[in-house]
Design an enzyme around this catalytic site. Structure first.
Site, PDB file in Angstrom:
ATOM      1  N   ARG A  41       0.826  -1.216   0.000  1.00 37.38           N
ATOM      2  CA  ARG A  41       0.000   0.000   0.000  1.00 37.38           C
ATOM      3  C   ARG A  41       0.858   1.262   0.000  1.00 37.38           C
ATOM      4  NH1 ARG A  41      -5.070  -2.077   3.732  1.00 37.38           N
ATOM      5  NH2 ARG A  41      -6.360  -2.588   1.928  1.00 37.38           N
ATOM      6  N   LYS A 202     -15.742 -13.831   5.092  1.00 39.77           N
ATOM      7  CA  LYS A 202     -16.626 -12.757   5.583  1.00 39.77           C
ATOM      8  C   LYS A 202     -18.019 -12.918   4.983  1.00 39.77           C
ATOM      9  CE  LYS A 202     -13.395  -9.771   4.563  1.00 39.77           C
ATOM     10  NZ  LYS A 202     -12.614  -8.584   4.253  1.00 39.77           N
ATOM     11  N   GLY A 354      -7.850  -8.250   0.588  1.00 38.11           N
ATOM     12  CA  GLY A 354      -6.540  -8.431   1.217  1.00 38.11           C
ATOM     13  C   GLY A 354      -6.026  -9.857   1.118  1.00 38.11           C
ATOM     14  N   GLY A 377     -13.488  -4.391  -0.095  1.00 37.56           N
ATOM     15  CA  GLY A 377     -14.855  -3.904   0.107  1.00 37.56           C
ATOM     16  C   GLY A 377     -15.232  -2.839  -0.911  1.00 37.56           C
TER      17      GLY A 377
END
Ligand code: ADP
Ligand code: MG
Length: 396
Positions: A41, A202, A354, A377
Site C-alpha cells: 500500500r 466474511k 486483502g 470492500g
C-alpha cells in the site's frame, strides 16, 4: 459528473507549486510484531505523491492505520510508516503527532515546495469515521487542495475521504484512485460472459454484495467459507463447516435472484475436509454431503476443475475471496486451480481483497491478473454500481 484527475490538477493554470495539498492516502499497512509485514500500500501511494512533489506541491499526507476507534493506541501510530514512505518516495518525510490543531498547522507551515509531511493516524479521533463536519473542517484548514487517492477507503463516508471535500476549494482524484475506477469500470460494464468467484470467510459482509451482483453476473462460482451457508440453504449436510445460520435466508435470495435472471450460480460439489481447523490431522474428500464432525476447508478436485474451466470460458472475471484455507498447504489446491484457470484465460481479470491478493501473490499468479485491486470492500461495492462516497465527494 466530472471529476478532476491529477493530470487536470497539474495541468491547470493555477498549478500546484507552493500549494498545500492534503492527500488522503491508504497507508493502512498490515503489521506483525510491530513491523510492517507488507508495504504494497505504501508503494501503491508513491506515484501520486511523486508527481505532486515534482510539481512543487507541499504535501500533507494522511491515512488511517487499523481500528484505534478514537483512542491514541500507540501500536497503531503512523510514525512507523514515515521512514518506509521516505524510502519508497526517495524523499524526506516529516511526521506530525497531531493530524489537526496548532501542532499540525505548524508542521504544515514548515513545509517547503516539494516537502512531505505525514500526519498521525486519523482514526485516533472518533470524529473521523463519524464524518464530523467540524473535524473535516479542521483537516481542510490545513490545505488549499484535496487529493483523494485512498481507494481502499473510498466506500466509507469519513471526514478525510468525504467531509473534507466540502471545505477545500480545489479537489482531485489521485492516480491510484483513477486507475482503480478505470479498471473496475470494465467489470461494471463487462464484456460478457462475466464470471465472479466469491469466496473467503466474511460471509455476512459479502452476501449483501452477492444479492446485488447475482442478477448481472452470468456465472457466479461460490467457494471458500461462503459456500456452506448456501449448501445448508439447499439442505445439503455440511458437517461442522463455517456457517452463518442467520444468513441462510439471504443465501436463498441470492440463488433466487441468479435464477430469475437466467444466470448460473455454481456451488462446490466436493470438498476437502478436516476434523479440526488445522492441517495436522487427517483430511478427507467428500462428494456431496460432508460427514458429521468434518469441516470443509477447500473446494474439492472436481469443483476446482469445473471452476477453472469456467475461468477459461469467461471474457471478464472478478475474484474476491479465496476458495479455501490457502494459508495451509493442504487446503490451497482449490485456490491454486482457480488462479491457474484465470491465468490461462484470455479474460480481463480483477482480483480484490486483502487475503485474495495475498493468495495470488503467494501462489505466484499476480502477474497473470489484469488488475490487482487495493480495495476489497470498495471494489465489491463499486462493481455493484454503488456510488462510492470518496468518489462522489470529488465531483464538482
Ligand atoms: P478477502 O480478504 O480476500 O476479502 P476474506 O477475508 O473474506 O477474503 O476471507 C479470507 C479467509 O477465508 C482466508 O484467511 C481463508 O483461510 C478463509 N477461508 C477460505 N475458505 C475457508 C473455509 N472453507 N472455511 C473457513 N475459512 C476459509
Ligand atoms: Mg480478509
Amino acid at each position: 459528473m466530472a471529476i478532476t484527475t491529477l493530470d487536470g490538477l497539474l495541468g491547470s493554470t493555477e498549478g500546484v507549486r507552493g500549494k498545500r495539498v492534503f492527500v488522503r492516502a491508504d497507508l493502512n499497512v498490515p503489521l506483525r510484531e510491530g513491523q510492517i509485514s507488507d508495504d504494497s500500500r505504501i508503494r501503491a501511494s508513491v506515484p501520486t505523491l511523486r508527481r505532486l512533489r515534482e510539481a512543487g506541491a507541499r504535501l500533507i499526507v494522511s491515512s488511517h492505520l487499523g481500528r484505534p476507534k478514537g483512542e491514541r493506541v500507540p501500536e497503531l501510530s503512523l510514525a512507523i510508516v514515515a521512514p518506509a514512505l521516505a524510502e519508497a518516495l526517495g524523499a524526506e518525510v516529516s511526521f506530525s503527532q497531531q493530524c489537526v490543531g496548532p501542532e499540525a498547522a505548524a508542521a504544515v507551515d514548515a513545509l517547503e515546495d516539494g516537502g512531505v509531511l505525514l500526519l498521525e493516524n486519523l482514526r485516533y479521533h472518533k470524529e473521523e469515521t463519524k464524518n464530523d463536519p467540524a473535524f473535516a473542517k479542521a483537516l481542510a484548514s490545513l490545505a488549499d487542495i484535496f487529493v483523494n487517492d485512498a481507494f481502499g477507503t473510498a466506500h466509507r463516508a469519513h471526514a478525510s475521504t468525504a467531509g473534507i471535500a466540502a471545505f477545500v476549494p480545489r479537489k482531485a482524484a489521485g492516480d491510484l484512485l483513477r486507475s482503480e475506477l478505470e479498471h473496475l469500470n470494465k467489470v461494471l460494464h463487462p464484456q460478457r460472459p462475466l464470471l465472479c468467484f466469491l469466496g473467503g470467510a466474511k460471509v455476512s459482509d459479502k452476501l449483501v454484495a452477492l444479492e446485488a451482483l447475482a442478477p448481472h453476473t452470468d456465472v457466479l462460482c461460490v467457494g471458500g467459507g461462503m459456500a456452506y451457508t448456501f449448501l445448508k440453504a439447499k439442505g445439503v449436510a455440511i458437517g461442522s463447516s463455517l456457517l452463518e445460520e442467520d444468513r441462510i435466508e439471504d443465501a436463498r435470495k441470492v440463488m433466487a435472484a441468479s435464477e430469475e435472471a437466467g444466470n448460473r450460480l455454481l456451488l462446490p460439489s466436493d470438498h476437502v475436509a478436516a476434523q479440526e481447523f488445522s492441517e495436522a490431522g487427517p483430511t478427507q474428500v467428500f462428494e456431496g454431503e460432508i460427514g458429521e464432525g468434518w469441516m470443509g476447508l477447500d473446494i474439492g478436485p472436481a469443483t476446482a476443475a469445473t471452476y477453472a474451466e469456467e475461468a477459461r470460458k469467461a471474457s471478464t472475471i472478478f475474484w474476491n475471496g479465496p476458495m479455501g484455507v490457502f494459508e495451509m498447504q493442504t487446503f490451497a489446491a482449490g485456490t491454486e486451480a482457480v488462479a491457474k484457470g484465470l491465468a490461462e484465460s484470455e479474460a480481463f481479470s480483477v482480483v480484490g481483497g486483502g487475503d485474495s491478493l495475498a493468495a495470488v501473490n503467494k501462489l505466484g499468479f499476480a502477474k497473470e491478473v489484469s488488475h490487482l485491486s487495493t480495495g476489497g470492500g470498495a471494489s465489491l461495492e463499486y462493481i455493484q454500481g454503488i456510488e462510492l462516497p470518496g468518489v462522489k465527494a470529488l465531483e464538482s
